[in-house]
Design an enzyme around this catalytic site. Structure first.
Site, mmCIF file in Angstrom:
data_model
loop_
_atom_site.group_PDB
_atom_site.id
_atom_site.type_symbol
_atom_site.label_atom_id
_atom_site.label_comp_id
_atom_site.label_asym_id
_atom_site.label_seq_id
_atom_site.Cartn_x
_atom_site.Cartn_y
_atom_site.Cartn_z
ATOM 1 C CE LYS A 91 33.296 45.175 48.317
ATOM 2 N NZ LYS A 91 33.276 43.881 47.646
ATOM 3 N NE ARG B 57 41.106 36.622 48.590
ATOM 4 C CZ ARG B 57 40.440 36.044 47.600
ATOM 5 N NH1 ARG B 57 41.093 35.438 46.614
ATOM 6 N NH2 ARG B 57 39.123 36.055 47.576
#
Ligand code: BES
Ligand code: ZN
Ligand code: ZN
Length: 477
Positions: free
Chosen positions: A258, A332
């Site tokens: 990120k 996920r």
């Protein structure tokens, strides 16, 4: 009592819950100061005769026809915040008793608003003069129709629930290096009493069980990943609900790193997981008639020599394989194992809560949780629990046409869809692959678990969402 909080609407020249003469006197004092009854506003007045208290805090409830328990909760939040700002140590709140709401519900909402608004995360401030003042005592005064017994039960209920919310906020706000997966595991074990059981699957267990998702995400970190299992059983239960919470204790993005700014708040990526633990803390005391299983896949998401890589294929608990194309879509991946594990036990419903996508913040902002699921009845139940708690949610669809986005050429699914397209829905569709037709709800709390600015009764930082709504849901099951 130092101070008394009273309420008034926009359209009536009176204050609620006090004698007609007090109401006339105090309303005109407040009006002279500028009080117009707007929701969220608070005016402080000092009656010359110091009655019914030396200081009166008058809070607006807005328009009478728009009145709700949430308006009251927020107004009490404003009262508590103002009291702290003027360094009051104690505040009484006179329950307004309006509309069709019971005295119990009003007292409970009032206490919730005041308690939640008083929260501050000060643990790591060393200078005591930098610590802002907080209310020491809160008195909730029942209005007409409310008995003392009922009001004190309402306040007990509110403080029990706010205790869980505070616990969750504290841990969401805690620095990432002080809450590694094993720390969460120990925390879960520490609440395993009063009917709660905890079991922690460590790395070796995860290997034996074939949980390639959790292991894959955890590989880049020096902190070993875990799967935490909590359970609560009621002898009178008719349904079993599984709660699954994303417990990424720090999300750097992994090798798909990120940008620095996006990482600033990524200690909050365990909000779903800690919410499950917080809910169990409340279950131990509330003892609702339902069985609850909690699953928290917990890991750090770090880059490093051993980190999982874009292009890797991971085999999950139910045998499905995931092509990882972006290591930042890690939530996920860990949830895949936990959902498959939860589904295998065939509960009546699964509810997962996860800070899953930045896209849900684009779609719904900081105050609305994204709800997705495969069962409309369950979705309505959860939506109505959100409404009762005052937390907000909005349903997003899971159209099968979009499943194409997670088709992989080399594995069963891939962990990202088309860039910029329906990011939260794609996340939901991915998770759906692992629930095996068990009625299931996915709550994307990436926006709502954290706030950058102070809200009506949440200060900047962790909010504790969706703890109150899920407790509300479990009590009605
Ligand atoms: N933890 C983030 C989601 C998030 C973003 C939570 C902002 C709170 C605030 C999640 O793991 C993530 O990075 N998701 C990616 C998914 C993408 C790579 C498909 C995202 O939202 O960008
Ligand atoms: Zn991520
Ligand atoms: Zn994440």
């Amino acid at each position: 009592m130092d101070a008394l909080g009273l309420f008034g609407f926009e359209e009536t020249a009176s204050l609620l819950g006090v004698s007609a003469s007090d109401s006339r006197k105090l309303f005109s004092l407040a009006k002279a100061e500028g009080f117009k009854g707007e929701a969220g506003s608070v005016w402080v007045v000092h009656p010359a005769d110091k009655r019914p208290a030396p200081r009166i805090l008058v809070a607006g409830l807005g328009k009478k026809k728009e009145y709700s328990l949430e308006i009251l909760r927020r107004a009490c939040g404003s009262l508590a915040r103002r009291s702290a700002a003027i360094t009051l140590k104690e505040l009484g709140i006179q329950i307004p008793r309006v509309g069709t709401f019971s005295a119990f519900d009003e007292a409970r909402a009032a206490a919730e608003g005041a308690l939640l608004a008083s929260y501050k995360f000060l643990k790591h401030k060393s200078k005591s003069d930098e610590k802002p003042s907080t209310l020491a005592s809160l008195f909730v005064i029942s209005g007409s129709g409310g008995t003392l017994k009922e009001t004190s039960r309402a306040v007990d209920r509110a403080s029990l629930i706010c205790d869980s919310v505070t616990f969750v906020r504290d841990w969401v706000n805690e620095p990432p290096s002080l809450k590694a997966p094993m720390v969460l595991a120990k925390l879960a074990q520490s609440i395993a009493k009063n009917g709660i059981r905890a079991n922690v699957f460590e790395e070796a267990d995860l290997k034996r069980m074939g949980m390639g998702g959790i292991l894959g995400v955890g590989r880049g970190s020096l902190e070993p990943p875990v799967l935490i299992h909590l359970s609560y059983h009621s002898p009178q239960a008719r349904r079993t609900i599984a709660l699954v919470g994303k417990g990424i204790t720090f999300d750097s993005g992994g090798l798909s790193l990120k940008p620095a700014e996006s990482m600033e708040t990524m200690k909050m990526d365990m909000a779903g997981g800690i919410s499950v633990i917080g809910i169990f803390r409340a279950l131990a005391k509330l003892k609702p008639k339902v069985n609850v299983e909690g699953y928290i896949p917990s890991s750090e998401n770090m880059p490093g020599g051993r980190a999982y890589k874009p292009g890797d294929i991971l085999k999950t608990y139910n045998g499905k394989t995931i092509e990882v194309l972006n290591t930042d879509a890690e939530g996920r991946v860990v949830l895949a194992d936990a959902l498959a594990y939860a589904a295998k036990k065939k509960p009546d419903a699964i509810i997962d809560m996860a800070t899953l996508t930045g896209a849900v913040i684009v779609a719904l902002g900081e105050q609305i949780t994204g709800v997705m699921g495969n069962n409309e009845d369950l979705i309505s139940e959860v939506k109505s629990a959100f409404e009762r708690s005052g937390e907000k949610c909005w349903q997003l669809p899971l159209p099968k046409e979009y499943k194409e986005q997670i088709k992989s050429r080399v594995a069963d699914v891939k962990n990202i869809g088309n860039r910029r397209e329906a990011g939260s829905i794609v996340g939901g569709l991915f998770l759906q692959e692992f629930v095996n037709d068990v009625p299931w709800i996915h709550l994307d709390i990436a926006g709502t678990a954290w706030t950058d600015k102070d809200l009506a009764y949440s200060s900047a930082g962790g909010t504790g969402c969706p703890v109150r709504s899920i407790i509300e849901f479990l009590e009605k099951v």
